[in-house]
Design an enzyme around this catalytic site. Structure first.
Site, PDB file in Angstrom:
ATOM      1  N   GLY A  17       0.719  -1.278   0.089  1.00 32.55           N
ATOM      2  CA  GLY A  17       0.039   0.118   0.080  1.00 32.55           C
ATOM      3  C   GLY A  17       0.737   1.356   0.170  1.00 32.55           C
ATOM      4  N   VAL A  63      -2.720  -7.753  -3.127  1.00 37.71           N
ATOM      5  CA  VAL A  63      -2.331  -8.446  -1.937  1.00 37.71           C
ATOM      6  C   VAL A  63      -3.443  -9.608  -1.438  1.00 37.71           C
ATOM      7  CG1 VAL A  63      -1.127  -6.636  -0.990  1.00 37.71           C
ATOM      8  CG2 VAL A  63      -3.440  -6.855  -0.326  1.00 37.71           C
ATOM      9  N   TYR A 154     -15.160  -4.012   8.090  1.00 37.37           N
ATOM     10  CA  TYR A 154     -13.719  -3.258   8.150  1.00 37.37           C
ATOM     11  C   TYR A 154     -13.345  -3.461   9.673  1.00 37.37           C
ATOM     12  CZ  TYR A 154     -10.400   0.408   8.277  1.00 37.37           C
ATOM     13  OH  TYR A 154      -9.178   1.239   8.177  1.00 37.37           O
TER      14      TYR A 154
HETATM   15  P1  NAD Z   1      -5.034   5.076   0.745  1.00 36.98           P
HETATM   16  O1  NAD Z   1      -6.259   4.674   0.040  1.00 36.98           O
HETATM   17  O2  NAD Z   1      -4.326   6.512   0.509  1.00 36.98           O
HETATM   18  O3  NAD Z   1      -3.845   3.957   0.464  1.00 36.98           O
HETATM   19  C1  NAD Z   1      -4.071   2.726   0.516  1.00 36.98           C
HETATM   20  C2  NAD Z   1      -3.301   2.085  -0.538  1.00 36.98           C
HETATM   21  O4  NAD Z   1      -3.480   0.871  -0.530  1.00 36.98           O
HETATM   22  C3  NAD Z   1      -3.588   2.383  -2.194  1.00 36.98           C
HETATM   23  O5  NAD Z   1      -2.198   2.835  -2.739  1.00 36.98           O
HETATM   24  C4  NAD Z   1      -4.261   1.334  -2.621  1.00 36.98           C
HETATM   25  O6  NAD Z   1      -3.746   1.157  -4.198  1.00 36.98           O
HETATM   26  C5  NAD Z   1      -3.414   0.153  -1.968  1.00 36.98           C
HETATM   27  N1  NAD Z   1      -4.443  -1.162  -1.954  1.00 36.98           N
HETATM   28  C6  NAD Z   1      -5.672  -1.169  -1.713  1.00 36.98           C
HETATM   29  N2  NAD Z   1      -6.037  -2.287  -2.290  1.00 36.98           N
HETATM   30  C7  NAD Z   1      -4.897  -3.049  -2.373  1.00 36.98           C
HETATM   31  C8  NAD Z   1      -4.547  -4.339  -2.931  1.00 36.98           C
HETATM   32  N3  NAD Z   1      -5.775  -5.255  -2.996  1.00 36.98           N
HETATM   33  N4  NAD Z   1      -3.335  -4.654  -3.174  1.00 36.98           N
HETATM   34  C9  NAD Z   1      -2.602  -3.757  -3.046  1.00 36.98           C
HETATM   35  N5  NAD Z   1      -2.546  -2.615  -2.687  1.00 36.98           N
HETATM   36  C10 NAD Z   1      -3.829  -2.276  -2.558  1.00 36.98           C
HETATM   37  O7  NAD Z   1      -5.359   4.672   2.428  1.00 36.98           O
HETATM   38  P2  NAD Z   1      -4.762   5.229   3.601  1.00 36.98           P
HETATM   39  O8  NAD Z   1      -5.826   5.814   4.411  1.00 36.98           O
HETATM   40  O9  NAD Z   1      -3.354   5.353   3.664  1.00 36.98           O
HETATM   41  O10 NAD Z   1      -4.634   3.764   4.484  1.00 36.98           O
HETATM   42  C11 NAD Z   1      -3.640   2.772   4.523  1.00 36.98           C
HETATM   43  C12 NAD Z   1      -4.030   1.881   5.786  1.00 36.98           C
HETATM   44  O11 NAD Z   1      -4.344   2.390   6.838  1.00 36.98           O
HETATM   45  C13 NAD Z   1      -5.132   0.920   5.406  1.00 36.98           C
HETATM   46  O12 NAD Z   1      -5.037  -0.305   5.732  1.00 36.98           O
HETATM   47  C14 NAD Z   1      -6.344   1.458   6.217  1.00 36.98           C
HETATM   48  O13 NAD Z   1      -7.228   0.922   6.452  1.00 36.98           O
HETATM   49  C15 NAD Z   1      -5.493   2.297   7.169  1.00 36.98           C
HETATM   50  N6  NAD Z   1      -6.283   3.028   8.512  1.00 36.98           N
HETATM   51  C16 NAD Z   1      -6.296   4.216   7.637  1.00 36.98           C
HETATM   52  C17 NAD Z   1      -6.848   5.390   8.507  1.00 36.98           C
HETATM   53  C18 NAD Z   1      -7.287   6.742   7.807  1.00 36.98           C
HETATM   54  O14 NAD Z   1      -7.864   7.549   8.660  1.00 36.98           O
HETATM   55  N7  NAD Z   1      -6.740   7.080   6.763  1.00 36.98           N
HETATM   56  C19 NAD Z   1      -7.264   4.995  10.063  1.00 36.98           C
HETATM   57  C20 NAD Z   1      -7.011   3.652  10.202  1.00 36.98           C
HETATM   58  C21 NAD Z   1      -6.300   2.904   9.480  1.00 36.98           C
END
Ligand code: NAD
Length: 253
Positions: A17, A63, A154
């Site tokens: 990611g 993934v 989720y």
């Molecule tokens: P984002 O959408 O900016 O980044 C997520 C990345 O994961 C993207 O580049 C996407 O292309 C990649 N991705 C999605 N599905 C995929 C797959 N099947 N295979 C490979 N890559 C894949 O989101 P983010 O906010 O940076 O989130 C990153 C992590 O943090 C996630 O696991 C999310 O659940 C977690 N998270 C985010 C927040 C928030 O507030 N943003 C809070 C808690 C947890």
């Protein structure tokens, strides 16, 4: 004594990611600390761009696809080397009520957010254990502990990821490999912008009582990257099976 400014020099870090948001900030942070980084993401072009900027290597991989993860692993082992550090940050958000929940969307959330980290960990764990050093960090969420309405899929994926992290931590502990979860609160990334709107709407959510936090802040991806880098530090060898909440105090378990 002078502080070691690049504590990860000579280490190899794989980050899933890593083309966006939190994963990207983690990739930059670990590279800044000296690691050679494998940038893994579904979004090929964006991953290449990140890899170019930090001097690492990019690979396009879903993934949730066990075969794709296996071949990405072989490829990255050749190009950047086997990982000392694995950060599973790839994930998707999803909101849907349990009553009448679509079967495919349920499976998709679990396949990416929970089975994805399992796929990569399965491929690299025995190598880490044989080499006697490893840091695995899974990006969970506050939603993995306190699950709001409409967040069952989720929250289940992120709560399951905490359980998975602890299973790995126990299996690998004697070999010098740690496994921890970082649970972010509300972070300003493309994922949250898409779900919640612009910077102003995020700021007001951070001050609200339901999903906000006592600091009233919107976290930045770099805040999460800092916590991940701490867990990846060679001196963090005694920390394993833990959940590090980075959330402005929104959840104090
Ligand atoms: P984002 O959408 O900016 O980044 C997520 C990345 O994961 C993207 O580049 C996407 O292309 C990649 N991705 C999605 N599905 C995929 C797959 N099947 N295979 C490979 N890559 C894949 O989101 P983010 O906010 O940076 O989130 C990153 C992590 O943090 C996630 O696991 C999310 O659940 C977690 N998270 C985010 C927040 C928030 O507030 N943003 C809070 C808690 C947890």
């Amino acid at each position: 004594m002078a502080e070691n400014l690049d504590p990860l020099r000579g280490r190899v870090a794989w980050v899933t990611g890593a083309a966006s948001g939190i994963g990207r900030a983690i990739a930059y942070k670990l590279a800044e600390q000296g690691a050679r980084v494998g940038v893994i993401d579904l979004a090929e072009e964006a991953a290449l761009h990140v890899a170019e900027k930090l001097g690492g290597s990019a690979i396009a991989c879903d993934v949730s696809d066990a075969g794709a993860v296996r071949s990405a692993t072989r490829d990255l082992e050749q190009r950047v080397g086997p990982p000392d550090i694995l950060v599973n940050a790839a994930g998707i958000a999803h909101g849907e009520a349990v009553a009448g929940h679509d079967e495919r969307s349920w499976r998709r959330v679990l396949d990416i957010n929970l089975t994805g980290p399992f796929h990569f960990t399965r491929e690299i764990l025995s190598g880490m254990m044989e080499r006697g050093f490893g840091r695995i960090v899974n990006i969970s969420s506050g939603s993995g502990v306190r699950v709001g309405a409409g967040a069952a899929a989720y929250g289940t994926s992120k709560g399951g990821l905490i359980a998975f992290t602890r299973g790995v931590a126990n299996e690998a502990a004697a070999a010098g490999v740690t496994a921890n979860a970082v649970a972010p609160g509300l972070v300003d990334t493309p994922m949250t912008r898409q779900a919640m709107g612009d910077a102003e709407q995020l700021a007001s959510a951070a001050r609200s009582s339901d999903i906000g936090n006592p600091m009233g802040i919107v976290l930045q991806p770099e805040d999460i990257a800092h916590a991940v880098a701490f867990l990846c530090h060679p001196d963090s060898r005694g920390i394993t099976g833990q959940v590090l909440h980075v959330n402005g105090g929104s959840l104090m378990p």
